[in-house]
Design a protein around this motif. Sequence first.
Motif, PDB file in Angstrom:
ATOM      1  N   ILE A  88       0.833  -1.198   0.000  1.00  0.00           N
ATOM      2  CA  ILE A  88       0.000   0.000   0.000  1.00  0.00           C
ATOM      3  C   ILE A  88       0.867   1.248   0.000  1.00  0.00           C
ATOM      4  CG2 ILE A  88      -1.715   1.291   1.312  1.00  0.00           C
ATOM      5  CD1 ILE A  88      -2.848  -1.106  -0.020  1.00  0.00           C
ATOM      6  N   PHE A  89       1.913   1.251   0.812  1.00  0.00           N
ATOM      7  CA  PHE A  89       2.785   2.431   0.879  1.00  0.00           C
ATOM      8  C   PHE A  89       3.449   2.699  -0.467  1.00  0.00           C
ATOM      9  CE2 PHE A  89       6.871   4.449   1.492  1.00  0.00           C
ATOM     10  CZ  PHE A  89       6.512   5.579   2.213  1.00  0.00           C
ATOM     11  N   ASP A  90       4.000   1.628  -1.058  1.00  0.00           N
ATOM     12  CA  ASP A  90       4.666   1.791  -2.353  1.00  0.00           C
ATOM     13  C   ASP A  90       3.696   2.268  -3.407  1.00  0.00           C
ATOM     14  OD1 ASP A  90       6.970   0.969  -1.193  1.00  0.00           O
ATOM     15  OD2 ASP A  90       6.839  -1.118  -1.906  1.00  0.00           O
ATOM     16  N   MET A  91       2.467   1.764  -3.318  1.00  0.00           N
ATOM     17  CA  MET A  91       1.490   2.119  -4.334  1.00  0.00           C
ATOM     18  C   MET A  91       1.180   3.607  -4.297  1.00  0.00           C
ATOM     19  SD  MET A  91      -2.296   0.532  -4.804  1.00  0.00           S
ATOM     20  CE  MET A  91      -2.716   0.961  -3.113  1.00  0.00           C
ATOM     21  N   PHE A  92       0.930   4.146  -3.107  1.00  0.00           N
ATOM     22  CA  PHE A  92       0.578   5.552  -3.017  1.00  0.00           C
ATOM     23  C   PHE A  92       1.788   6.455  -3.140  1.00  0.00           C
ATOM     24  CE2 PHE A  92      -3.167   3.596  -1.245  1.00  0.00           C
ATOM     25  CZ  PHE A  92      -4.159   4.304  -1.903  1.00  0.00           C
ATOM     26  N   ALA A  93       2.949   5.975  -2.772  1.00  0.00           N
ATOM     27  CA  ALA A  93       4.155   6.772  -3.007  1.00  0.00           C
ATOM     28  C   ALA A  93       4.419   6.874  -4.491  1.00  0.00           C
ATOM     29  CB  ALA A  93       5.355   6.143  -2.296  1.00  0.00           C
ATOM     30  N   GLY A  94       4.189   5.775  -5.208  1.00  0.00           N
ATOM     31  CA  GLY A  94       4.396   5.791  -6.650  1.00  0.00           C
ATOM     32  C   GLY A  94       3.355   6.618  -7.362  1.00  0.00           C
ATOM     33  N   ALA A  95       2.128   6.677  -6.820  1.00  0.00           N
ATOM     34  CA  ALA A  95       1.070   7.426  -7.487  1.00  0.00           C
ATOM     35  C   ALA A  95       1.357   8.908  -7.522  1.00  0.00           C
ATOM     36  CB  ALA A  95      -0.267   7.175  -6.774  1.00  0.00           C
ATOM     37  N   SER A  96       2.235   9.393  -6.660  1.00  0.00           N
ATOM     38  CA  SER A  96       2.546  10.811  -6.634  1.00  0.00           C
ATOM     39  C   SER A  96       3.481  11.217  -7.740  1.00  0.00           C
ATOM     40  CB  SER A  96       3.194  11.170  -5.286  1.00  0.00           C
ATOM     41  OG  SER A  96       4.474  10.559  -5.185  1.00  0.00           O
ATOM     42  N   GLY A  97       4.016  10.260  -8.482  1.00  0.00           N
ATOM     43  CA  GLY A  97       4.922  10.583  -9.572  1.00  0.00           C
ATOM     44  C   GLY A  97       6.372  10.566  -9.163  1.00  0.00           C
ATOM     45  N   MET A  98       6.689  10.280  -7.886  1.00  0.00           N
ATOM     46  CA  MET A  98       8.060  10.235  -7.417  1.00  0.00           C
ATOM     47  C   MET A  98       8.494   8.787  -7.285  1.00  0.00           C
ATOM     48  SD  MET A  98       8.385  13.465  -7.152  1.00  0.00           S
ATOM     49  CE  MET A  98       9.965  13.614  -6.341  1.00  0.00           C
ATOM     50  N   THR A 181       3.704  10.326   1.801  1.00  0.00           N
ATOM     51  CA  THR A 181       3.819  10.291   0.338  1.00  0.00           C
ATOM     52  C   THR A 181       4.766  11.383  -0.131  1.00  0.00           C
ATOM     53  OG1 THR A 181       1.930  11.754   0.009  1.00  0.00           O
ATOM     54  CG2 THR A 181       1.479   9.387   0.083  1.00  0.00           C
ATOM     55  N   MET A 182       5.292  11.196  -1.360  1.00  0.00           N
ATOM     56  CA  MET A 182       6.200  12.173  -1.956  1.00  0.00           C
ATOM     57  C   MET A 182       5.505  12.804  -3.158  1.00  0.00           C
ATOM     58  SD  MET A 182       8.791  11.573   0.021  1.00  0.00           S
ATOM     59  CE  MET A 182      10.252  12.226  -0.737  1.00  0.00           C
ATOM     60  N   ALA A 183       5.652  14.106  -3.317  1.00  0.00           N
ATOM     61  CA  ALA A 183       5.020  14.821  -4.422  1.00  0.00           C
ATOM     62  C   ALA A 183       5.973  15.878  -4.948  1.00  0.00           C
ATOM     63  CB  ALA A 183       3.712  15.464  -3.962  1.00  0.00           C
ATOM     64  N   PRO A 184       5.870  16.216  -6.251  1.00  0.00           N
ATOM     65  CA  PRO A 184       6.707  17.285  -6.789  1.00  0.00           C
ATOM     66  C   PRO A 184       6.437  18.597  -6.070  1.00  0.00           C
ATOM     67  CG  PRO A 184       5.677  16.032  -8.555  1.00  0.00           C
ATOM     68  CD  PRO A 184       5.027  15.602  -7.296  1.00  0.00           C
ATOM     69  N   CYS A 185       7.457  19.347  -5.870  1.00  0.00           N
ATOM     70  CA  CYS A 185       7.321  20.635  -5.190  1.00  0.00           C
ATOM     71  C   CYS A 185       6.480  21.577  -6.057  1.00  0.00           C
ATOM     72  CB  CYS A 185       8.698  21.244  -4.932  1.00  0.00           C
ATOM     73  SG  CYS A 185       8.638  22.912  -4.230  1.00  0.00           S
ATOM     74  N   PRO A 186       5.374  22.119  -5.539  1.00  0.00           N
ATOM     75  CA  PRO A 186       4.542  23.001  -6.355  1.00  0.00           C
ATOM     76  C   PRO A 186       5.188  24.357  -6.648  1.00  0.00           C
ATOM     77  CG  PRO A 186       3.726  22.929  -4.092  1.00  0.00           C
ATOM     78  CD  PRO A 186       4.823  21.911  -4.182  1.00  0.00           C
ATOM     79  N   THR A 187       6.180  24.732  -5.863  1.00  0.00           N
ATOM     80  CA  THR A 187       6.824  26.032  -6.073  1.00  0.00           C
ATOM     81  C   THR A 187       7.763  26.011  -7.269  1.00  0.00           C
ATOM     82  OG1 THR A 187       6.706  26.488  -3.695  1.00  0.00           O
ATOM     83  CG2 THR A 187       8.245  27.813  -4.995  1.00  0.00           C
TER      84      THR A 187
END
Length: 375
Positions: A88-98, A181-187
């Motif tokens: 589950i962790f890998d799945m949602f971490a991967g869904a963020s694009g990172m 989760t990891m996500a691209p920095c919006p700034t």
Amino acid sequence: MNEDYYDLLGVSREASTDEIKKAYRKLARTLHPDVNPDPEAAEKFKRVSQAYETLANTDKRRQYDMGGGPGMGGFPGGGGAGFDFNDIFDMFAGASGMRGRSQGPVPRQRRGGDVLRRVRIELRDVVFGTEEQVTFRTAELCERCEGSCCEPGTSPTRCTACSGSGHVQRVAQSLLGQMVTMAPCPTCDGHGDVIEQPCTGCSGHGRRAAERTVTVRIPSGVENGTRIQLRGEGETGEAGGPSGDLFVELSVTDHDVFDRDGDDLVTTVAVPMTTAALGATIPLETFDGTQELDVRPGAQPGEEITLKGLGVTPLRRERRGDIRVVLDVDVPTSLSDEERELLEQFAALRGDETTRRSTSHGGPFRKLRDRLRDL
């Protein structure tokens, strides 16, 4: 709820463990509370997780298939075999694009797109090869910033929102506990730096629209539809990234005289009946100039005459093909009285009138009828 676990996951009863796992991960991406705040989705996620925990475990699945019922699995997270919290962790971490914590900032440089242009050439160009000028609209490197995307004299600054890493962490509470989760920095859009003064010549893209002309060398022996690839001659990449490729697709125009057959050129030449009978030397215009075509006495319709080494030069070879000339004997359809008289005299000299006399007397069918009458 008394639901069938196989129907709930959308798999058949013969599904493998990998297929069950894949179906569960697909459903979890849309039903997990961190993704879907709908209370009904959260309730269904519980049931889907329970079905997965049961069917992913060999022993529990066997008992379930033997009639153990859908209530035996329990809520996931209790350490049941077959359920992996890391999935589950890998799945949602991967869904963020990172890809993970170790991934660095995303480079601004991107490869440019490929360009396709179609060029029409003549059959002569196929025989000898040629060069063509191809002009097209594309993107070229910005001369003002030379691909840096910044105004001259300035440079990108480190993003303070992500400390230059290009991504940020998000922590959320879920039914499974704390999710990171990891996500691209919006700034900085994941680049790790910010361009505070974009180049005014290209609006901070590092390239600008332009018209280019490229000389394309077309070798001999190419086919209709051949594509020639020129590496790095396509669109310039963003922020000074590598250029794409230029593809030139060739279309060969039909020729009025010759057709191509492999490495050979084929044509049909009509010759008068008298020329075919007597023989002659007639001129033939080729790509190498005028050639003499020797028609032997008594040449027959459909006969081929070969001119060696005047055809197409194959790709990556030196020996040229041939020109094949097919003779089409032109038999006159109307004769003057004088021409008819001369032909009749000629036929008489050759004894061709014998055929007419035998035909006038009934021929072989007349003889067959006479024999049948005598029986």
